[in-house]
Design a protein around this motif. Structure first.
Motif, PDB file in Angstrom:
ATOM      1  N   ASP A   1       0.821  -1.216  -0.042  1.00 44.50           N
ATOM      2  CA  ASP A   1       0.037   0.083   0.096  1.00 44.50           C
ATOM      3  C   ASP A   1       0.756   1.256  -0.024  1.00 44.50           C
ATOM      4  OD1 ASP A   1      -2.185  -1.596   0.097  1.00 44.50           O
ATOM      5  OD2 ASP A   1      -2.663  -1.522   2.265  1.00 44.50           O
ATOM      6  N   LEU A   2       2.193   1.099   0.210  1.00 48.51           N
ATOM      7  CA  LEU A   2       3.160   2.128   0.419  1.00 48.51           C
ATOM      8  C   LEU A   2       3.756   2.591  -0.960  1.00 48.51           C
ATOM      9  CD1 LEU A   2       4.631   1.476   4.013  1.00 48.51           C
ATOM     10  CD2 LEU A   2       2.694   3.208   3.315  1.00 48.51           C
ATOM     11  N   LYS A   3       3.416   1.966  -1.840  1.00 39.29           N
ATOM     12  CA  LYS A   3       4.074   1.912  -3.242  1.00 39.29           C
ATOM     13  C   LYS A   3       3.804   3.580  -3.758  1.00 39.29           C
ATOM     14  CE  LYS A   3       4.189  -0.015  -7.901  1.00 39.29           C
ATOM     15  NZ  LYS A   3       3.793  -1.078  -8.810  1.00 39.29           N
ATOM     16  N   GLY A   4       4.773   4.147  -4.306  1.00 38.48           N
ATOM     17  CA  GLY A   4       4.796   5.477  -4.567  1.00 38.48           C
ATOM     18  C   GLY A   4       5.732   6.590  -3.606  1.00 38.48           C
ATOM     19  N   LYS A   5       5.859   5.707  -2.751  1.00 36.92           N
ATOM     20  CA  LYS A   5       7.059   6.144  -1.881  1.00 36.92           C
ATOM     21  C   LYS A   5       8.058   5.496  -1.544  1.00 36.92           C
ATOM     22  CE  LYS A   5       3.457   8.339   1.057  1.00 36.92           C
ATOM     23  NZ  LYS A   5       2.751   8.555   2.247  1.00 36.92           N
ATOM     24  N   VAL A   6       9.171   6.105  -1.117  1.00 37.78           N
ATOM     25  CA  VAL A   6      10.745   5.366  -0.697  1.00 37.78           C
ATOM     26  C   VAL A   6      10.547   4.856   0.559  1.00 37.78           C
ATOM     27  CG1 VAL A   6      12.943   5.314  -0.172  1.00 37.78           C
ATOM     28  CG2 VAL A   6      11.904   6.900  -2.035  1.00 37.78           C
ATOM     29  N   VAL A   7      10.619   3.258   0.754  1.00 33.27           N
ATOM     30  CA  VAL A   7      10.186   2.785   2.162  1.00 33.27           C
ATOM     31  C   VAL A   7      11.478   2.045   2.583  1.00 33.27           C
ATOM     32  CG1 VAL A   7       8.716   0.928   2.954  1.00 33.27           C
ATOM     33  CG2 VAL A   7       7.756   2.104   1.213  1.00 33.27           C
ATOM     34  N   VAL A   8      11.747   2.217   3.933  1.00 36.27           N
ATOM     35  CA  VAL A   8      12.671   1.737   4.562  1.00 36.27           C
ATOM     36  C   VAL A   8      11.992   0.433   5.418  1.00 36.27           C
ATOM     37  CG1 VAL A   8      14.590   2.081   6.393  1.00 36.27           C
ATOM     38  CG2 VAL A   8      13.845   4.040   4.553  1.00 36.27           C
ATOM     39  N   LEU A   9      12.685  -0.499   5.054  1.00 37.35           N
ATOM     40  CA  LEU A   9      12.427  -1.714   5.945  1.00 37.35           C
ATOM     41  C   LEU A   9      13.600  -2.027   6.809  1.00 37.35           C
ATOM     42  CD1 LEU A   9      11.122  -4.089   3.099  1.00 37.35           C
ATOM     43  CD2 LEU A   9       9.483  -2.612   4.413  1.00 37.35           C
ATOM     44  N   ASN A  10      13.256  -2.140   8.152  1.00 34.86           N
ATOM     45  CA  ASN A  10      14.404  -2.388   9.230  1.00 34.86           C
ATOM     46  C   ASN A  10      13.837  -3.789   9.874  1.00 34.86           C
ATOM     47  OD1 ASN A  10      15.273  -1.413  12.369  1.00 34.86           O
ATOM     48  ND2 ASN A  10      16.928  -1.772  10.675  1.00 34.86           N
ATOM     49  N   VAL A  11      14.794  -4.848   9.683  1.00 31.42           N
ATOM     50  CA  VAL A  11      14.462  -6.062  10.576  1.00 31.42           C
ATOM     51  C   VAL A  11      15.092  -5.676  12.037  1.00 31.42           C
ATOM     52  CG1 VAL A  11      14.956  -8.507  10.593  1.00 31.42           C
ATOM     53  CG2 VAL A  11      14.499  -7.341   8.450  1.00 31.42           C
ATOM     54  N   TRP A  12      14.642  -6.037  12.966  1.00 32.16           N
ATOM     55  CA  TRP A  12      14.955  -5.760  14.444  1.00 32.16           C
ATOM     56  C   TRP A  12      14.404  -6.788  15.478  1.00 32.16           C
ATOM     57  CZ3 TRP A  12      11.665  -4.010  18.354  1.00 32.16           C
ATOM     58  CH2 TRP A  12      10.380  -3.753  18.198  1.00 32.16           C
ATOM     59  N   GLY A  13      15.074  -6.888  16.412  1.00 32.48           N
ATOM     60  CA  GLY A  13      14.581  -7.621  17.686  1.00 32.48           C
ATOM     61  C   GLY A  13      14.770  -6.820  18.863  1.00 32.48           C
ATOM     62  N   SER A  14      14.094  -6.921  19.985  1.00 33.02           N
ATOM     63  CA  SER A  14      14.382  -6.218  21.306  1.00 33.02           C
ATOM     64  C   SER A  14      15.469  -6.453  22.092  1.00 33.02           C
ATOM     65  CB  SER A  14      12.986  -6.134  21.985  1.00 33.02           C
ATOM     66  OG  SER A  14      12.916  -7.550  22.630  1.00 33.02           O
ATOM     67  N   TRP A  15      15.812  -7.507  21.658  1.00 31.66           N
ATOM     68  CA  TRP A  15      17.049  -8.342  22.464  1.00 31.66           C
ATOM     69  C   TRP A  15      18.300  -7.944  21.774  1.00 31.66           C
ATOM     70  CZ3 TRP A  15      18.995 -10.859  18.380  1.00 31.66           C
ATOM     71  CH2 TRP A  15      18.043 -11.316  17.270  1.00 31.66           C
ATOM     72  N   CYS A  16      18.121  -7.485  20.641  1.00 35.30           N
ATOM     73  CA  CYS A  16      19.571  -7.071  19.882  1.00 35.30           C
ATOM     74  C   CYS A  16      20.098  -5.973  20.102  1.00 35.30           C
ATOM     75  CB  CYS A  16      19.041  -7.229  18.391  1.00 35.30           C
ATOM     76  SG  CYS A  16      20.107  -6.642  17.209  1.00 35.30           S
ATOM     77  N   SER A  17      21.500  -6.092  20.581  1.00 37.84           N
ATOM     78  CA  SER A  17      21.924  -4.612  21.061  1.00 37.84           C
ATOM     79  C   SER A  17      22.410  -3.859  19.847  1.00 37.84           C
ATOM     80  CB  SER A  17      23.729  -5.148  21.617  1.00 37.84           C
ATOM     81  OG  SER A  17      23.200  -5.714  22.860  1.00 37.84           O
ATOM     82  N   PRO A  18      22.819  -4.114  18.882  1.00 36.93           N
ATOM     83  CA  PRO A  18      22.917  -3.279  17.417  1.00 36.93           C
ATOM     84  C   PRO A  18      21.528  -2.748  17.014  1.00 36.93           C
ATOM     85  CG  PRO A  18      24.291  -5.325  17.180  1.00 36.93           C
ATOM     86  CD  PRO A  18      23.510  -5.554  18.308  1.00 36.93           C
ATOM     87  N   CYS A  19      20.646  -3.402  17.339  1.00 42.68           N
ATOM     88  CA  CYS A  19      19.156  -2.781  16.969  1.00 42.68           C
ATOM     89  C   CYS A  19      18.945  -1.624  17.845  1.00 42.68           C
ATOM     90  CB  CYS A  19      18.056  -4.030  17.232  1.00 42.68           C
ATOM     91  SG  CYS A  19      18.167  -5.250  16.119  1.00 42.68           S
ATOM     92  N   ARG A  20      19.389  -1.741  19.125  1.00 40.45           N
ATOM     93  CA  ARG A  20      19.099  -0.580  20.123  1.00 40.45           C
ATOM     94  C   ARG A  20      20.001   0.627  19.773  1.00 40.45           C
ATOM     95  NH1 ARG A  20      16.066  -1.312  24.673  1.00 40.45           N
ATOM     96  NH2 ARG A  20      15.420  -3.453  24.908  1.00 40.45           N
ATOM     97  N   ALA A  21      21.290   0.263  19.317  1.00 36.37           N
ATOM     98  CA  ALA A  21      22.161   1.135  19.137  1.00 36.37           C
ATOM     99  C   ALA A  21      22.116   2.259  17.851  1.00 36.37           C
ATOM    100  CB  ALA A  21      23.551   0.583  18.626  1.00 36.37           C
ATOM    101  N   GLU A  22      21.215   1.647  16.802  1.00 32.08           N
ATOM    102  CA  GLU A  22      20.833   2.173  15.653  1.00 32.08           C
ATOM    103  C   GLU A  22      19.400   2.750  15.758  1.00 32.08           C
ATOM    104  OE1 GLU A  22      20.633  -0.484  12.182  1.00 32.08           O
ATOM    105  OE2 GLU A  22      18.645  -1.315  12.748  1.00 32.08           O
ATOM    106  N   ALA A  23      18.512   2.261  16.547  1.00 33.86           N
ATOM    107  CA  ALA A  23      17.270   2.941  17.054  1.00 33.86           C
ATOM    108  C   ALA A  23      16.957   4.649  16.870  1.00 33.86           C
ATOM    109  CB  ALA A  23      16.529   2.179  18.080  1.00 33.86           C
TER     110      ALA A  23
END
Length: 201
Positions: free
Chosen positions: A77-99
């Motif tokens: 449904d977001l076609k027409g826009k640039v869409v950023v998909l970010n795969v993450w987990g709450s347990w993941c330290s690098p995910c917290r660093a980039e949030a």
């Protein structure tokens, strides 16, 4: 007989994906590889960001389902826009660093037609994911994918697909996969994936 084998193959595939993600999860490492090979048609720069030429991009499969906050979302449904998909987990330290970087860029680029969507995975307790989003003030939705099914079935073979946690993919305005990172990103690197796609006509 084949109908009985299909579910077994699906379970095996999910098991293989889970094992692969477990091995690559939260490493934050850059493989340093360049060139697609194997018909993938992408190039990886020295910073670990892979890109596909405009005429070689492929659309992902279905990326739809329930979000962490219980709503329905379909990335198509977001076609027409640039869409950023970010795969993450709450347990993941690098995910917290980039949030914090993702939150900042998502807020600043929304008016320019950029939408962010998270894919929360390997969080069997949804409340952990809810708490993560609250802690970091995440302003965009995340599909809830505890078993990794969206990751397994949503990205065709040979495309720029997520192979680690965190992973970030950017879809162009036509809904095709244009860029991918398999490590935590800072603001500069995240913007470097998005801005060329915003400039495309």
């Amino acid at each position: 007989m084949s109908s009985r084998r299909a579910p077994r193959r699906t379970l095996l595939a999910v098991g293989v994906l889970t094992a692969a993600l477990a091995l690559s999860a939260c490493t934050g490492e850059n493989t340093g590889k360049s060139g697609g090979g194997g018909g993938t048609n992408f190039v990886t720069d020295a910073g670990g960001i892979s890109t596909a030429a405009r005429d070689k991009r492929q659309a992902p499969g279905e990326l739809a389902g329930e979000t962490v906050d219980g709503k329905r979302l379909d990335v198509a449904d977001l076609k027409g826009k640039v869409v950023v998909l970010n795969v993450w987990g709450s347990w993941c330290s690098p995910c917290r660093a980039e949030a914090p970087h993702f939150v900042k860029v998502a807020k600043e680029l929304k008016a320019k037609g950029v939408e962010f969507v998270g894919i929360n995975t390997r969080d069997p307790n949804k409340q952990s994911a809810v708490a993560f989003e609250k802690d970091y003030g995440v302003p965009y939705p995340s599909l809830y994918d505890p078993a990794g099914k969206l990751i397994l079935f949503g990205f065709p073979e040979g495309t720029l697909n997520p192979q680690a946690i965190p992973s970030t993919l950017v879809l162009d305005k036509e809904g095709r996969i244009a860029a991918r990172s398999l490590m935590a990103l800072n603001e500069e690197k995240l913007r470097s994936m998005i801005e060329p796609l915003l400039a495309e006509k």
